[in-house]
Motif scaffolding. Structure first.
Motif, PDB file in Angstrom:
ATOM      1  N   THR A 123      20.253 -35.167  42.031  1.00 57.88           N
ATOM      2  CA  THR A 123      20.210 -34.872  43.464  1.00 57.88           C
ATOM      3  C   THR A 123      18.770 -34.925  43.989  1.00 57.88           C
ATOM      4  O   THR A 123      18.493 -35.540  45.019  1.00 57.88           O
ATOM      5  CB  THR A 123      20.815 -33.481  43.734  1.00 57.88           C
ATOM      6  N   LEU A 124      17.874 -34.273  43.267  1.00 59.22           N
ATOM      7  CA  LEU A 124      16.470 -34.302  43.689  1.00 59.22           C
ATOM      8  C   LEU A 124      15.928 -35.733  43.649  1.00 59.22           C
ATOM      9  O   LEU A 124      15.182 -36.154  44.530  1.00 59.22           O
ATOM     10  CB  LEU A 124      15.615 -33.408  42.780  1.00 59.22           C
ATOM     11  N   MET A 130      16.997 -37.533  46.582  1.00 59.35           N
ATOM     12  CA  MET A 130      16.302 -37.037  47.769  1.00 59.35           C
ATOM     13  C   MET A 130      14.904 -37.660  47.899  1.00 59.35           C
ATOM     14  O   MET A 130      14.461 -37.968  49.003  1.00 59.35           O
ATOM     15  CB  MET A 130      16.181 -35.519  47.694  1.00 59.35           C
ATOM     16  N   SER A 176      17.292 -31.549  53.591  1.00 59.32           N
ATOM     17  CA  SER A 176      17.542 -31.506  52.153  1.00 59.32           C
ATOM     18  C   SER A 176      18.895 -30.885  51.828  1.00 59.32           C
ATOM     19  O   SER A 176      19.485 -31.197  50.796  1.00 59.32           O
ATOM     20  CB  SER A 176      16.421 -30.751  51.457  1.00 59.32           C
ATOM     21  N   ARG A 194       7.780 -32.552  46.826  1.00 48.46           N
ATOM     22  CA  ARG A 194       9.009 -32.221  47.538  1.00 48.46           C
ATOM     23  C   ARG A 194      10.089 -31.763  46.563  1.00 48.46           C
ATOM     24  O   ARG A 194      10.781 -30.782  46.818  1.00 48.46           O
ATOM     25  CB  ARG A 194       9.470 -33.454  48.327  1.00 48.46           C
ATOM     26  N   ALA A 195      10.198 -32.461  45.427  1.00 50.73           N
ATOM     27  CA  ALA A 195      11.227 -32.100  44.451  1.00 50.73           C
ATOM     28  C   ALA A 195      10.982 -30.699  43.901  1.00 50.73           C
ATOM     29  O   ALA A 195      11.921 -29.940  43.668  1.00 50.73           O
ATOM     30  CB  ALA A 195      11.261 -33.124  43.319  1.00 50.73           C
ATOM     31  N   TYR A 249      21.416 -33.481  51.219  1.00 53.31           N
ATOM     32  CA  TYR A 249      21.363 -34.013  49.850  1.00 53.31           C
ATOM     33  C   TYR A 249      22.040 -33.064  48.872  1.00 53.31           C
ATOM     34  O   TYR A 249      22.718 -33.484  47.944  1.00 53.31           O
ATOM     35  CB  TYR A 249      19.911 -34.248  49.417  1.00 53.31           C
ATOM     36  N   PRO A 251      18.650 -28.507  47.816  1.00 54.43           N
ATOM     37  CA  PRO A 251      19.345 -29.485  46.967  1.00 54.43           C
ATOM     38  C   PRO A 251      19.760 -28.907  45.612  1.00 54.43           C
ATOM     39  O   PRO A 251      20.680 -29.422  44.990  1.00 54.43           O
ATOM     40  CB  PRO A 251      18.309 -30.595  46.765  1.00 54.43           C
ATOM     41  N   GLU A 262      11.821 -27.812  47.021  1.00 56.47           N
ATOM     42  CA  GLU A 262      13.035 -27.646  47.807  1.00 56.47           C
ATOM     43  C   GLU A 262      14.042 -26.716  47.137  1.00 56.47           C
ATOM     44  O   GLU A 262      14.233 -26.769  45.921  1.00 56.47           O
ATOM     45  CB  GLU A 262      13.698 -29.015  48.035  1.00 56.47           C
TER      46      GLU A 262
END
Ligand SMILES: Nc1ncnc2c1ncn2[C@@H]1O[C@H](COP(=O)(O)OP(=O)(O)O)[C@@H](O)[C@H]1O
Ligand SMILES: [Mg+2]
Lengths: 251, 282
Positions: B140-141, B144, B113, B201-202, B116, B208, B205
């Protein structure tokens, strides 16, 4: 009256030739049966008539297939129009995972903009009456179609098809998943429908062909060996190979 | 003589052990976070801004920031991902180029990540001059999680039986009508699964958002999408490693909120998916 005429029809899947020089004349308002051993090209021929074979990328055809005097193999053919006119019932009953009602109106909803609920109701009733399911199902229209019995499903598929008002019904072994009683009832239905439609049925069941059809074509290895009146094919075949097949000498 | 039941039992034992090995640590983490974090949760913690150098007060700006970022990422990634998946599964021919594209997309899901993050910094923050902002972070997310969404959506579309497509076409529906009325509705459960994965995931993380949006300390709500924002994972990192003497309760409380947020978002998607799945039986 001739509804469909095939002239020197050849078809290849890649390099494999599945139809060889097929010439036939399919009459309107008759039931035409196509028989022959498995893999001889029956389904392939049927799928030429509504161009379902087009889904296969490596497919190539030549020759002519005239439906109402128009060559449907022409690259300008409007497939939507063709398939509305030439409908298909598949081997395995395959209603959509929707309600009985939604299954029947699927075609109509797609083809007609702004159709009213009343018109749709009417189409549902008429189509179900045509396939003799109305009395059984009129109170269950919103139930999932997948809950029906196999025979009901197959009838529903026929109803879904005639709701889009086709001229030609292509049936690819429509009874192969049904028991003998259900098969007899579907055959009865076909006889009732034939006054209004041109029906072509593919079957591996010779008795069925003999029972329901007016004309029969016998295929072998991609060739249409013999084509004619059903009673002639079954009582006095002209070709030795036809005779061998109907007396049970092929698988 | 060979005893087939013995080998079978041994196999079962190791399979069970492997499952245990996965489930136990996850369960432990959850239990510890709940145990240590739950006492910190109260209305003030959820609704107040951080105070006293983040050693007291609440985490409201970070919650809002994360919700904004995840929403933004989904708004970007779901439509694009779905369209790409439809193209790949329904329209693209099976040739070398398309196989390479599919392979590339699957592999993009495995890119770390932080890569990204750097990409987002270069493209959105610097090149497009969006600065460190919610917009840059969301984009960005979104990028990703695109691969996950494309791959799972494609699989969902491809798992719709071919016979449905054939029937629909044979009734005179066009290809697009078939996709729109038959394929997509039946693929929704699978598409939602991809969205859930992407969402989680967004939300979780840090890398990112590090260079593209996250504020170290911003005790107010963002004013626009061009504003910086706090976000839960980064806030958690900050109070755990950058600020001395933050009470354990607050750290675990923050972790608990992040976990709960992801679980709630997943739960919503799971309920929708369940509703759709009840219809599907073939
Ligand atoms: N999509 C396809 N690609 C290549 N060959 C095919 C395809 N479909 C059918 N065939 C071949 O064409 C021949 C005729 O098939 P088919 O029309 O399905 O026979 P039938 O319906 O009489 O059993 C068979 O040899 C079959 O293997
Ligand atoms: Mg067949």
């Amino acid at each position: 009256m001739a509804k469909i005429i095939t002239k020197n029809l050849n078809l290849w899947y890649g390099t494999f030739q599945a139809l060889k020089n097929v010439n036939s004349t399919i009459e309107a308002n008759r039931i035409t049966a196509i028989i022959g051993p498995s893999g001889c090209g029956k389904s392939t021929l049927l799928r030429v008539f509504n161009r379902m074979n087009d889904l296969i990328e490596v497919l190539r055809t030549d020759g002519e297939v005239l439906i109402d005097d128009t060559n449907i193999l022409d690259s300008h053919t409007d497939l939507v129009v063709l398939r509305k006119k030439v409908g298909m019932v598949f081997q395995r009953p395959n209603p959509f995972p929707l309600s009985i009602y939604e299954n029947i109106v699927f075609g109509e909803k797609i083809h007609a903009d702004g159709i009213t609920r009343d018109e749709l109701d009417e189409i549902v009733e008429k189509s179900l009456r045509d396939v003799l399911l109305w009395d059984e199902l009129k109170d269950r229209l919103n139930e999932p179609a997948l809950r029906l019995s196999l025979e009901q499903k197959q009838r529903l598929c026929i109803a879904r098809l005639i709701a889009v008002k086709p001229d030609v019904l292509l049936m690819d072994e429509p009874c192969s998943t049904l028991d003998p009683q259900a098969t007899a009832r579907v055959e009865e239905l076909m006889r009732e429908l034939k006054s209004r439609y041109t029906i072509i049925i593919v079957t591996h069941n010779m008795q069925q062909a003999a029972r329901v059809s007016d004309n029969t074509g016998f295929m072998l290895l991609g060739e249409l060996i013999e084509f004619g009146k059903t009673h002639e094919i079954f009582t006095a075949p002209r070709d030795k190979r036809t005779e061998d097949y109907i007396t049970g000498r092929y698988g | 003589m060979k005893n087939p039941y013995r080998t079978q039992n041994i196999a079962f034992f190791f399979l069970f052990l492997a499952t245990l090995l996965i489930v136990v640590p996850v369960g432990l983490i959850i239990v510890i976070i709940i145990q240590k974090g739950l006492p910190a949760i109260n209305w003030q913690f959820l609704s107040d801004i951080p105070r006293q150098g983040m050693r007291a007060g609440g985490i409201f700006p970070a919650i809002v920031g994360t919700v904004y970022l995840v929403t933004g990422a989904i708004i970007l990634a779901l439509p694009i991902g779905l369209l790409a998946a439809i193209y790949l599964s329904e329209y693209s021919k099976d040739n070398l180029l398309n196989r390479l594209i599919k392979l590339a997309i699957v592999n993009l899901a495995g890119v770390p990540s932080v890569v990204y993050g750097l990409f987002g910094l270069a493209l959105f923050v610097v090149f497009f001059k969006f600065g460190a902002s919610i917009l840059s972070g969301s984009l960005t997310l979104g990028i990703m999680i695109l691969p996950v969404i494309i791959t799972t959506s494609r699989e969902a579309l491809e798992s719709v039986p071919q016979s449905f497509r054939e029937v629909s076409l044979s009734l005179g529906a066009s290809k697009w009508q078939t996709i729109r009325h038959i394929v997509l509705p039946n693929a929704i459960p699978g598409i939602l699964t991809g969205t859930i994965l992407g969402l989680g995931r967004a939300a979780g993380e840090t890398a990112p958002i590090l260079f593209t949006v996250a504020a170290f300390y911003l005790p107010r709500l963002p004013n626009s999408i061009f504003d910086q924002a706090m976000a839960l994972p980064y806030h958690l990192y900050v109070i755990s490693t950058q600020v001395p003497n933050v009470a354990e309760k607050i750290r675990y409380g923050t972790a608990f909120v992040l976990l709960a947020l992801v679980l709630i978002m997943n739960l919503v998607a799971i309920i929708i998916r369940y509703k759709f799945r009840k219809r599907k039986k073939w």
